[in-house]
Write a protein that holds these residues in place. Structure first.
Motif, short mmCIF file in Angstrom:
data_model
loop_
_atom_site.label_atom_id
_atom_site.label_comp_id
_atom_site.label_asym_id
_atom_site.label_seq_id
_atom_site.Cartn_x
_atom_site.Cartn_y
_atom_site.Cartn_z
N LEU A 119 -10.83 -28.27 47.37
CA LEU A 119 -10.73 -28.16 45.91
C LEU A 119 -9.33 -28.54 45.45
N LYS A 120 -8.32 -28.04 46.16
CA LYS A 120 -6.93 -28.39 45.81
C LYS A 120 -6.69 -29.89 45.98
N GLN A 121 -7.16 -30.45 47.07
CA GLN A 121 -6.97 -31.88 47.31
C GLN A 121 -7.63 -32.72 46.22
N GLY A 122 -8.74 -32.23 45.69
CA GLY A 122 -9.44 -32.96 44.63
C GLY A 122 -8.92 -32.68 43.24
N GLY A 123 -7.89 -31.82 43.14
CA GLY A 123 -7.31 -31.52 41.84
C GLY A 123 -8.19 -30.68 40.95
N VAL A 124 -9.12 -29.93 41.54
CA VAL A 124 -10.07 -29.14 40.76
C VAL A 124 -9.37 -27.94 40.12
N ASN A 125 -9.58 -27.76 38.82
CA ASN A 125 -9.03 -26.62 38.08
C ASN A 125 -10.07 -25.53 37.85
N LEU A 126 -11.34 -25.93 37.78
CA LEU A 126 -12.40 -24.96 37.51
C LEU A 126 -13.64 -25.37 38.29
N GLN A 127 -14.13 -24.46 39.14
CA GLN A 127 -15.31 -24.71 39.95
C GLN A 127 -16.37 -23.67 39.63
N CYS A 128 -17.56 -24.14 39.27
CA CYS A 128 -18.68 -23.24 39.02
C CYS A 128 -19.46 -23.03 40.32
N PHE A 129 -19.67 -21.77 40.66
CA PHE A 129 -20.38 -21.39 41.88
C PHE A 129 -21.74 -20.81 41.49
N ALA A 130 -22.81 -21.42 41.97
CA ALA A 130 -24.16 -20.99 41.62
C ALA A 130 -24.68 -19.94 42.60
N CYS B 140 -14.55 -15.58 33.71
CA CYS B 140 -15.83 -15.19 33.11
C CYS B 140 -15.80 -15.18 31.59
N ASP B 141 -14.64 -15.47 31.00
CA ASP B 141 -14.53 -15.50 29.55
C ASP B 141 -13.32 -16.37 29.18
N GLN B 142 -13.07 -16.48 27.88
CA GLN B 142 -12.00 -17.37 27.44
C GLN B 142 -10.63 -16.90 27.92
N ALA B 143 -10.39 -15.59 27.90
CA ALA B 143 -9.09 -15.07 28.32
C ALA B 143 -8.81 -15.37 29.78
N SER B 144 -9.78 -15.15 30.65
CA SER B 144 -9.56 -15.42 32.07
C SER B 144 -9.50 -16.92 32.36
N LEU B 145 -10.20 -17.72 31.56
CA LEU B 145 -10.10 -19.17 31.70
C LEU B 145 -8.68 -19.63 31.41
N GLY C 100 -6.04 -17.84 31.46
CA GLY C 100 -5.16 -17.25 32.46
C GLY C 100 -5.10 -18.06 33.73
N ALA C 101 -6.24 -18.56 34.18
CA ALA C 101 -6.28 -19.37 35.39
C ALA C 101 -5.54 -20.68 35.19
N LEU C 102 -5.74 -21.30 34.04
CA LEU C 102 -5.08 -22.58 33.77
C LEU C 102 -3.57 -22.41 33.69
N VAL C 103 -3.11 -21.34 33.05
CA VAL C 103 -1.67 -21.10 32.93
C VAL C 103 -1.07 -20.77 34.29
N ALA C 104 -1.81 -20.01 35.10
CA ALA C 104 -1.30 -19.61 36.42
C ALA C 104 -1.34 -20.73 37.43
N GLY C 105 -2.02 -21.82 37.11
CA GLY C 105 -2.12 -22.93 38.05
C GLY C 105 -3.06 -22.64 39.21
N LYS C 106 -3.98 -21.68 39.01
CA LYS C 106 -4.95 -21.36 40.04
C LYS C 106 -6.29 -22.04 39.74
N ILE C 107 -7.11 -22.15 40.77
CA ILE C 107 -8.44 -22.70 40.59
C ILE C 107 -9.33 -21.60 40.04
N PHE D 21 -17.13 -24.30 27.32
CA PHE D 21 -16.87 -22.95 27.81
C PHE D 21 -16.04 -22.14 26.82
N ARG D 22 -15.03 -22.78 26.24
CA ARG D 22 -14.22 -22.08 25.25
C ARG D 22 -15.04 -21.70 24.03
#
Length: 323
Positions: free
Chosen positions: A46-57, A94-99, A101-108, A318-319
Motif C-alpha cells: 500500500l505504501k509503495q503504491g502511494g495509497v492514502n485510503l484503502q477500503c476493506f470489505a 469511519c467518519d469525516q473527522a477520522s478521514l 485525521g488520517a490524511l493529516v497524519a500521513g497514515k493510510i 465520503f466527505r
C-alpha cells in the motif's frame, strides 16, 4: 512528462482504492507480517503504491447461512487486530473527522465495509450495531437475491429493492453510511437512485459497453450515477476488464469510457485485490498503482483529472456522506 514527474504526480495525489477482499484472507492467515502468509494487499505494498485510503470489505459467502454474524464479527476483529499490528502506518477511518485525521497524519486510512446485505439477517438493529463498530459502507447485495434486493445474477426476475431494502437504504443515509450498488441488479440500482439524496457508489465495477458482463454498468447507469455525484471504482478483475485481453491498457480504456460517458468526476479505483487469484499483468497488487498514473499521462490526461480518478472523487463522496 518523465518518470520523476509521473512519480511526483502520483505521490502528490490522494490515492483511494474503494474495494479489496484482504480481510477474508487475513482471518485464515494470522501471520500478518510474512509475505508468504499475506495476499495481494499488505501495508508495504500500500505504501509503495502511494495509497492514502484503502477500503476493506467484510465478505461472508451466502453458503454460510446460520453463521453470518459470527463470521462478520471475526472479520471485524481481524480488521482491528491488523490495524493494531501496523498502528504506525494505518489507522481506522469511519467518519469525516477520522478521514481528515488520517490524511493529516500521513497514515493510510483503513475503511471498514460490508459486502452483502444478507449478513443483516433482516434486522435494522444489526445495521446500527455494525455502524457503531466502524462499518461505514454497505454493498447491498452480492450476486444473488437477499432480503434487500436481487443481485446481478438474479436480474432476469426484474426484482428491485424489497420493503426491507428500502428501510436499510433510508437508515444508512440517516447513519451516514455509503450506499454501494456494486453487484446490485438493474432494477434495484434504479430504486436506490430514486430513494436516496446523497451520492452512492459502485465500489468495484466497469463499463459494460467495453465488457458485457452483468457485474459491469450500462452507459445509462453510468450517466445516472454520475448525475447524482456518485463514483464508480474501476475493477482490475480480468473477467470484468476483458476476458480475452485483460491488460493494463484495457483497464485504462474502462477509465476513459466511464469518464467520456459520465464525466471525470464519476471515476475512481476499486481494484478488488485479494478478491481473485487472477490479476491483470502490471496490476498485480497495490504497489503497481503508479502504472495507472503513468498510463493516463501517456494518453494526455490533465493532472487535475488524474488526481480526481486516483482518489479525489471518492474522497468527495465520503466527505459528503460522512459529515
Amino acid at each position: 512528462m518523465g518518470p520523476e514527474g509521473i512519480s511526483r504526480l502520483h505521490r502528490a495525489a490522494p490515492v483511494v482504492d474503494a474495494h479489496c477482499d484482504a480481510l477474508s484472507l487475513l482471518v485464515e492467515r494470522l501471520a500478518l507480517g510474512g509475505e508468504e502468509a499475506a495476499g495481494q494487499v499488505t501495508p508495504e505494498r500500500l505504501k509503495q503504491g502511494g495509497v492514502n485510503l484503502q477500503c476493506f470489505a467484510v465478505f461472508v459467502a451466502p453458503r454460510h447461512r446460520g453463521s453470518y454474524l459470527r463470521r462478520v464479527l471475526e472479520q471485524i476483529d481481524t480488521f482491528y487486530r491488523f490495524l493494531s499490528l501496523y498502528a504506525g502506518e494505518l489507522m481506522p477511518v469511519c467518519d469525516q473527522a477520522s478521514l481528515e485525521g488520517a490524511l493529516v497524519a500521513g497514515k493510510i486510512g483503513a475503511v471498514l465495509c460490508v459486502e452483502g446485505g444478507h449478513v443483516l439477517e433482516g434486522s435494522l438493529s444489526v445495521l446500527r450495531v455494525l455502524r457503531r463498530l466502524g462499518v461505514s459502507c454497505l454493498t447491498l447485495t452480492w450476486n444473488g437475491r437477499n432480503e434487500l434486493a436481487d443481485g446481478v445474477l438474479e436480474s432476469e426476475t426484474g426484482g428491485g429493492l424489497t420493503s426491507f431494502g428500502r428501510e436499510v437504504v433510508q437508515e444508512m443515509e440517516r447513519l451516514g453510511m455509503v450506499v454501494d450498488v456494486a453487484h446490485l441488479a438493474a432494477a434495484g440500482f434504479w430504486d436506490v437512485l430514486s430513494l436516496t439524496r446523497m451520492p452512492v457508489i459502485a465500489s468495484h465495477a466497469n463499463a459494460r459497453a467495453l465488457c458485457n458482463h452483468p457485474r459491469n454498468l450500462a452507459d445509462e447507469q453510468v450517466r445516472a450515477l454520475a448525475a447524482r455525484g456518485g463514483v464508480i471504482g474501476v475493477s482490475f478483475v480480468p473477467e470484468f476488464v476483458d476476458p480475452e485481453k485483460p491488460t493494463l491498457e484495457r483497464v485504462v480504456d474502462h477509465i476513459e469510457h466511464l469518464a467520456a460517458v459520465g464525466g471525470v468526476a464519476c471515476v475512481g479505483l476499486g481494484s478488488d485485490f485479494d478478491g481473485t487469484p487472477q490479476t491483470v499483468a502490471g496490476l498485480e497488487d497495490p504497489s503497481c498503482l503508479p502504472a495507472i498514473t503513468e498510463a493516463l499521462v501517456r494518453r494526455g490526461w490533465r493532472e487535475e483529472d488524474i488526481r480526481k480518478v486516483l482518489g479525489e472523487n471518492f474522497l468527495r463522496v465520503f466527505r459528503d456522506v460522512w459529515q
